[in-house]
Design an enzyme around this catalytic site. Structure first.
Site, PDB file in Angstrom:
ATOM      1  N   SER A   3       0.862  -1.191   0.000  1.00 48.73           N
ATOM      2  CA  SER A   3       0.000   0.000   0.000  1.00 48.73           C
ATOM      3  C   SER A   3       0.892   1.232   0.000  1.00 48.73           C
ATOM      4  O   SER A   3       2.047   1.167   0.458  1.00 48.73           O
ATOM      5  CB  SER A   3      -0.855   0.008   1.277  1.00 48.73           C
ATOM      6  OG  SER A   3      -1.458   1.272   1.473  1.00 48.73           O
TER       7      SER A   3
ATOM      8  N   TYR B   1      -0.816  -0.925  10.383  1.00 52.25           N
ATOM      9  CA  TYR B   1      -1.044  -1.178   8.946  1.00 52.25           C
ATOM     10  C   TYR B   1       0.182  -0.731   8.145  1.00 52.25           C
ATOM     11  O   TYR B   1       0.720  -1.486   7.331  1.00 52.25           O
ATOM     12  CB  TYR B   1      -2.300  -0.432   8.505  1.00 52.25           C
ATOM     13  CG  TYR B   1      -2.719  -0.696   7.079  1.00 52.25           C
ATOM     14  CD1 TYR B   1      -3.285  -1.910   6.715  1.00 52.25           C
ATOM     15  CD2 TYR B   1      -2.552   0.281   6.090  1.00 52.25           C
ATOM     16  CE1 TYR B   1      -3.690  -2.146   5.395  1.00 52.25           C
ATOM     17  CE2 TYR B   1      -2.951   0.046   4.777  1.00 52.25           C
ATOM     18  CZ  TYR B   1      -3.517  -1.168   4.435  1.00 52.25           C
ATOM     19  OH  TYR B   1      -3.907  -1.399   3.135  1.00 52.25           O
TER      20      TYR B   1
HETATM   21  N1  LIG Z   1      -8.861  -0.592  -0.493  1.00 45.00           N
HETATM   22  C1  LIG Z   1      -7.801   0.187  -0.453  1.00 45.00           C
HETATM   23  O1  LIG Z   1      -7.910   1.419  -0.510  1.00 45.00           O
HETATM   24  C2  LIG Z   1      -6.416  -0.418  -0.369  1.00 45.00           C
HETATM   25  C3  LIG Z   1      -5.330   0.439  -0.522  1.00 45.00           C
HETATM   26  C4  LIG Z   1      -4.042  -0.067  -0.461  1.00 45.00           C
HETATM   27  C5  LIG Z   1      -3.857  -1.411  -0.246  1.00 45.00           C
HETATM   28  N2  LIG Z   1      -4.928  -2.232  -0.076  1.00 45.00           N
HETATM   29  C6  LIG Z   1      -4.656  -3.644   0.154  1.00 45.00           C
HETATM   30  O2  LIG Z   1      -5.339  -4.410  -0.809  1.00 45.00           O
HETATM   31  C7  LIG Z   1      -5.638  -5.699  -0.259  1.00 45.00           C
HETATM   32  C8  LIG Z   1      -7.101  -5.987  -0.463  1.00 45.00           C
HETATM   33  O3  LIG Z   1      -7.837  -5.031   0.281  1.00 45.00           O
HETATM   34  P1  LIG Z   1      -9.358  -4.655  -0.044  1.00 45.00           P
HETATM   35  O4  LIG Z   1      -9.460  -3.197   0.027  1.00 45.00           O
HETATM   36  O5  LIG Z   1      -9.809  -5.376  -1.239  1.00 45.00           O
HETATM   37  O6  LIG Z   1     -10.068  -5.213   1.282  1.00 45.00           O
HETATM   38  P2  LIG Z   1     -11.280  -6.237   1.524  1.00 45.00           P
HETATM   39  O7  LIG Z   1     -12.368  -5.992   0.550  1.00 45.00           O
HETATM   40  O8  LIG Z   1     -11.568  -6.151   2.971  1.00 45.00           O
HETATM   41  O9  LIG Z   1     -10.617  -7.651   1.164  1.00 45.00           O
HETATM   42  C9  LIG Z   1      -9.660  -8.233   1.995  1.00 45.00           C
HETATM   43  C10 LIG Z   1      -9.472  -9.668   1.552  1.00 45.00           C
HETATM   44  O10 LIG Z   1      -8.482 -10.277   2.394  1.00 45.00           O
HETATM   45  C11 LIG Z   1      -8.991 -11.526   2.852  1.00 45.00           C
HETATM   46  N3  LIG Z   1      -8.415 -11.905   4.138  1.00 45.00           N
HETATM   47  C12 LIG Z   1      -8.371 -11.189   5.291  1.00 45.00           C
HETATM   48  N4  LIG Z   1      -7.787 -11.914   6.262  1.00 45.00           N
HETATM   49  C13 LIG Z   1      -7.470 -13.123   5.706  1.00 45.00           C
HETATM   50  C14 LIG Z   1      -6.868 -14.302   6.189  1.00 45.00           C
HETATM   51  N5  LIG Z   1      -6.434 -14.407   7.469  1.00 45.00           N
HETATM   52  N6  LIG Z   1      -6.694 -15.335   5.334  1.00 45.00           N
HETATM   53  C15 LIG Z   1      -7.126 -15.250   4.042  1.00 45.00           C
HETATM   54  N7  LIG Z   1      -7.703 -14.167   3.526  1.00 45.00           N
HETATM   55  C16 LIG Z   1      -7.877 -13.123   4.353  1.00 45.00           C
HETATM   56  C17 LIG Z   1     -10.509 -11.320   2.940  1.00 45.00           C
HETATM   57  O11 LIG Z   1     -11.166 -12.564   2.799  1.00 45.00           O
HETATM   58  P3  LIG Z   1     -11.886 -13.378   3.986  1.00 45.00           P
HETATM   59  O12 LIG Z   1     -12.478 -12.395   4.933  1.00 45.00           O
HETATM   60  O13 LIG Z   1     -12.869 -14.221   3.226  1.00 45.00           O
HETATM   61  O14 LIG Z   1     -10.795 -14.199   4.574  1.00 45.00           O
HETATM   62  C18 LIG Z   1     -10.749 -10.483   1.694  1.00 45.00           C
HETATM   63  O15 LIG Z   1     -10.898 -11.321   0.563  1.00 45.00           O
HETATM   64  C19 LIG Z   1      -5.213  -5.646   1.216  1.00 45.00           C
HETATM   65  O16 LIG Z   1      -3.938  -6.222   1.361  1.00 45.00           O
HETATM   66  C20 LIG Z   1      -5.151  -4.160   1.492  1.00 45.00           C
HETATM   67  O17 LIG Z   1      -4.277  -3.852   2.550  1.00 45.00           O
HETATM   68  C21 LIG Z   1      -6.205  -1.772  -0.134  1.00 45.00           C
END
Ligand SMILES: NC(=O)c1ccc[n+]([C@@H]2O[C@H](COP(=O)([O-])OP(=O)(O)OC[C@H]3O[C@@H](n4cnc5c(N)ncnc54)[C@H](OP(=O)(O)O)[C@@H]3O)[C@@H](O)[C@H]2O)c1
Length: 250
Positions: free
Chosen positions: A137, A150
């Protein structure tokens, strides 16, 4: 890469991972989609059942990561690309500091990628081909107010990706680090602070796929936010702290 390209995406039951699974599938990839929530995972697979396949997994379990990678190879074939994207955000306050909570971010975000790498790297090295991508990120560029656990987990992922990129030179295994800014997903839905230049999840998935297929080391978007934060990253503390305090209204 073989004609039938196989990608393993963790965190594919929601948000960026789910959109990326669909985006990759639409562009000819066979997708192994992992996450803990079987129901949400099945719903993502149902979007393109011939191309997206569910491999439920908790990424904090190293043995289960290895077993899942072996299962993917047995059912789909060798993993060409692994995108370790599973992650959790944090709502951090120094007044409610909880060491377990801080470690928990590290266990899922950084530890999940570490376990995933352990599950795919030996086979990639053995065949002299493969591609590993870590979803970090822009929050990993520098310590940000309110996001210590984070930011720390994402900074660790960026450093690991940089080192692996160097260590894997000449071994046939590529490394990418994905550093999104704000993307509209369930993770950011909870945020109660301004999220400048936020983009839709399909746009994030499209940019990620293009970067991965071009085998770029750094895949960062939206550039307006990312490049501004990169500029801040280069500042000495004497300038960084007052500027970031002013931006954050501290
Ligand atoms: N959205 C943003 O603005 C943003 C910005 C920068 C980086 N990111 C990064 O992008 C990635 C995806 O984020 P998102 O925004 O798409 O969030 P999200 O919609 O909350 O998705 C998170 C995903 O991670 C999975 N997860 C969480 N804990 C887990 C575990 N212990 N084992 C396996 N899977 C797990 C969840 O699946 P389950 O709950 O089914 O396990 C879900 O599929 C993350 O690494 C986040 O830090 C996001």
């Amino acid at each position: 890469m073989s004609a039938k390209r196989i990608v393993w995406i963790t965190g594919a039951s929601s948000g960026i991972g789910a959109a990326l699974a669909e985006e990759m599938a639409r562009h000819g990839w066979q997708v192994a989609a992992s996450g803990r929530d079987q129901e949400r995972l099945e719903a993502v697979c149902a979007r393109m059942p011939a191309a997206i396949h569910a491999f439920p997994l908790d990424v904090t379990d190293a043995a289960k990561c290895e077993a899942t990678a072996a299962d993917i190879v047995a059912r789909l074939g060798p993993i060409d690309l692994a995108v370790f994207n599973a992650g959790v955000g944090s709502n951090f306050s120094v007044d409610r500091y909880d060491a377990n909570d801080v470690f928990d971010r590290m266990r899922v975000n950084y530890g999940g990628a570490v376990n995933g790498i352990g599950a795919v790297l030996p086979a990639m090295l053995a065949r002299g081909s493969g591609h590993i991508a870590l979803t970090a990120s822009v929050a990993g560029f520098r310590g940000l107010p309110g996001g210590g656990p984070y930011s720390a987990s994402k900074a660790a992922m960026i450093a690991l990706a940089e080192s692996l990129k160097l260590d894997l030179t000449g071994r046939g295994v590529d490394v990418s680090v994905i550093t999104p800014g704000f993307v509209r997903t369930p993770l950011t839905e909870k945020n109660r602070f301004p999220m400048p230049f936020i983009i839709d999840v399909d746009e994030a998935a499209r940019r990620t796929r293009l970067g991965l297929e071009a085998r770029r080391f750094e895949i960062t978007f939206p550039r307006r936010l990312s490049y501004f934060l990169k500029l801040l990253q280069r500042l000495p503390y004497a300038l960084y702290f007052p500027i970031i305090r002013r931006i954050a209204g501290l």
